[in-house]
Design an enzyme around this catalytic site. Structure first.
Site, PDB file in Angstrom:
ATOM      1  N   SER A 266       0.793  -1.235   0.000  1.00 25.63           N
ATOM      2  CA  SER A 266       0.000   0.000   0.000  1.00 25.63           C
ATOM      3  C   SER A 266       0.821   1.279   0.000  1.00 25.63           C
ATOM      4  O   SER A 266       0.254   2.367  -0.140  1.00 25.63           O
ATOM      5  CB  SER A 266      -0.953   0.009   1.199  1.00 25.63           C
ATOM      6  OG  SER A 266      -2.042  -0.861   0.961  1.00 25.63           O
TER       7      SER A 266
ATOM      8  N   TYR B 125     -10.522   2.576   5.509  1.00 23.14           N
ATOM      9  CA  TYR B 125      -9.491   2.251   4.525  1.00 23.14           C
ATOM     10  C   TYR B 125     -10.022   1.236   3.528  1.00 23.14           C
ATOM     11  O   TYR B 125     -10.455   0.149   3.909  1.00 23.14           O
ATOM     12  CB  TYR B 125      -8.281   1.690   5.266  1.00 23.14           C
ATOM     13  CG  TYR B 125      -7.028   1.577   4.452  1.00 23.14           C
ATOM     14  CD1 TYR B 125      -6.183   2.667   4.286  1.00 23.14           C
ATOM     15  CD2 TYR B 125      -6.663   0.366   3.872  1.00 23.14           C
ATOM     16  CE1 TYR B 125      -5.013   2.556   3.563  1.00 23.14           C
ATOM     17  CE2 TYR B 125      -5.501   0.239   3.148  1.00 23.14           C
ATOM     18  CZ  TYR B 125      -4.673   1.333   2.990  1.00 23.14           C
ATOM     19  OH  TYR B 125      -3.515   1.213   2.268  1.00 23.14           O
ATOM     20  N   SER B 126      -9.978   1.591   2.238  1.00 23.10           N
ATOM     21  CA  SER B 126     -10.505   0.710   1.206  1.00 23.10           C
ATOM     22  C   SER B 126      -9.611   0.753  -0.022  1.00 23.10           C
ATOM     23  O   SER B 126      -9.429   1.808  -0.636  1.00 23.10           O
ATOM     24  CB  SER B 126     -11.930   1.117   0.819  1.00 23.10           C
ATOM     25  OG  SER B 126     -12.380   0.366  -0.304  1.00 23.10           O
TER      26      SER B 126
ATOM     27  N   GLY C 295       2.669  -0.682   4.233  1.00 27.33           N
ATOM     28  CA  GLY C 295       2.198  -1.527   3.150  1.00 27.33           C
ATOM     29  C   GLY C 295       2.488  -2.991   3.405  1.00 27.33           C
ATOM     30  O   GLY C 295       3.473  -3.327   4.066  1.00 27.33           O
TER      31      GLY C 295
END
Length: 395
Positions: free
Chosen positions: A102, A201-202, A342
């Site tokens: 991420s 968070y998506s 991430g």
């Protein structure tokens, strides 16, 4: 975000049951420790504190290997611990490349904000303007969701990773996914909240951001990131990969399917399941270079950088707040640092930077299935690196 890892870990246990091969971590491998410095950067005490955290990551926390690179105006330090490969016992290479998960979102948001600065996209315009008809299903309406809400995770759109079966991904990690198919999968499910009323968070938000970049420019997401970020900054160890391999020196990436279960080598994986939300590859050197350039204003005009750093509360007790693809967290001595975490198949990572030029990136080659302690120690390593040499907070 930890709930995503927990879901993946549960599915990985099923993957082992259907015959996906694993590798055992040899006894004593995690305790193997190495350090490499350049330019004599950082005090011996600072390095010792960081090395202690890295060794904890590769012993008590269970990761095979770990790396941290710290950089400021005076030079850099690279420290490693453990092994890159549990079979060969090879140490972690100081110039390792790895999947950044991420942290890709920082590059996606930067690219889209450059388009805002070029007046080709408006932050507060509806998604429908750029992707007509894409978000118009099952109660979701792209006319009521803005580009800003995608980048800040306030759209209320469901996360496709909540509904993609991880067992299928792990059983065949070389399957190629189309981002539109992943978006459509997510949109079958109810929205989490009314757009703009909360934060959640998506990854779906950033797949849509990638689709907007492609629609507006007429080029692929990978082409735009290369032209706007990778090439201008000479990030030679960074890529938006199309294939399943990691170029250059790199550790093997592992998952932990469950307790008393051998590690699962998932180094080879198609990045399309991450896409504009999490598919990139980079290194400590390049991530620190990117963050330095970003916060200096080398990539965005002042107006767009201010928008990127305009945060909202996420509801986390640790004080983190989320801007546009960029997260802020408090430092013990006061002030925030900026960056992102991430995790992708085989790796968990985090990078952070302060506005005075100090930067740090941490990588471990275990995920999903890493413990909460692993995540906490990754953050502790970033925080410790960025706090080194700063005055202590007043009591």
């Amino acid at each position: 975000m930890k709930r995503k890892r927990a879901a993946l870990a549960g599915a990985l246990t099923l993957a082992v049951a259907i015959g996906v091969g694993g590798a055992a971590l040899p006894a004593g491998a995690a305790a193997t420790t190495a350090a490499a410095d350049s330019a004599g950067h950082g005090s011996a005490t600072d390095r010792a504190r960081l090395q202690e955290i890295l060794q904890r990551l590769t012993t008590a926390d269970g990761a095979p290997g770990a790396l941290v690179e710290v950089r400021d105006r005076h030079g850099s330090t690279v420290l490693t611990s453990g092994v890159a490969d549990v079979k060969s016992q090879a140490p972690v290479h100081r110039d390792s490349r790895f999947r950044i998960g991420s942290m890709t979102k920082m590059c996606t948001a930067t690219t889209l904000l450059q388009l805002v600065g070029e007046h080709r996209v408006r932050l507060d315009a509806p998604v429908e303007r750029y992707l007509p008809g894409v978000v118009r299903v099952h109660g979701k309406d792209g006319r009521k969701i803005t580009v800003r809400q995608l980048l800040q995770h306030t759209s209320g759109l469901p996360d496709f990773l909540d509904h993609l079966k991880p067992r299928e991904v792990v059983a065949d990690p070389l399957v190629r996914y189309d981002p539109r198919d992943l978006v459509d999968m997510a949109l079958k499910y109810p929205r989490v909240f009314e757009p703009g009323t909360d934060w959640d968070y998506s990854h779906t938000n950033y797949l849509l951001a990638g689709l907007i970049i492609e629609k507006v420019t007429g080029h692929t997401y990978a082409e735009e990131v290369r032209e706007r970020i990778i090439e201008p900054l000479h990030l030679r160890e960074t890529s938006v990969p199309l294939g399943s391999t990691i170029p250059g020196p790199h550790p093997r990436g592992y998952a932990q399917p469950g307790q008393e279960v051998p590690l699962l080598d998932i180094t080879e994986a198609d990045p399309s399941v991450g896409g504009a939300a999490g598919g990139m590859i980079s290194s400590g050197t390049d991530l620190n270079g990117f963050l330095g350039a970003l916060l200096r204003g080398d990539l965005l005009h002042p107006a767009e950088l201010r928008e990127m750093m305009r945060t909202r509360d996420t509801g986390n007790e640790d004080g983190r707040a989320y801007g546009l693809g960029l997260e802020s967290r408090p430092l013990p001595g006061g002030g925030p640092y900026w960056g992102h975490g991430g995790d992708f198949l085989g790796f968990e990572t985090m990078a952070g930077a302060t506005v005075d030029g100090r930067r740090a990136t941490v990588m471990v080659n275990l995920g999903p299935g890493g413990s909460d302690a692993q995540s906490d120690d990754i953050e502790a390593a970033v925080r410790t690196a960025l706090s080194a040499g700063r005055p202590a907070a007043r009591q």
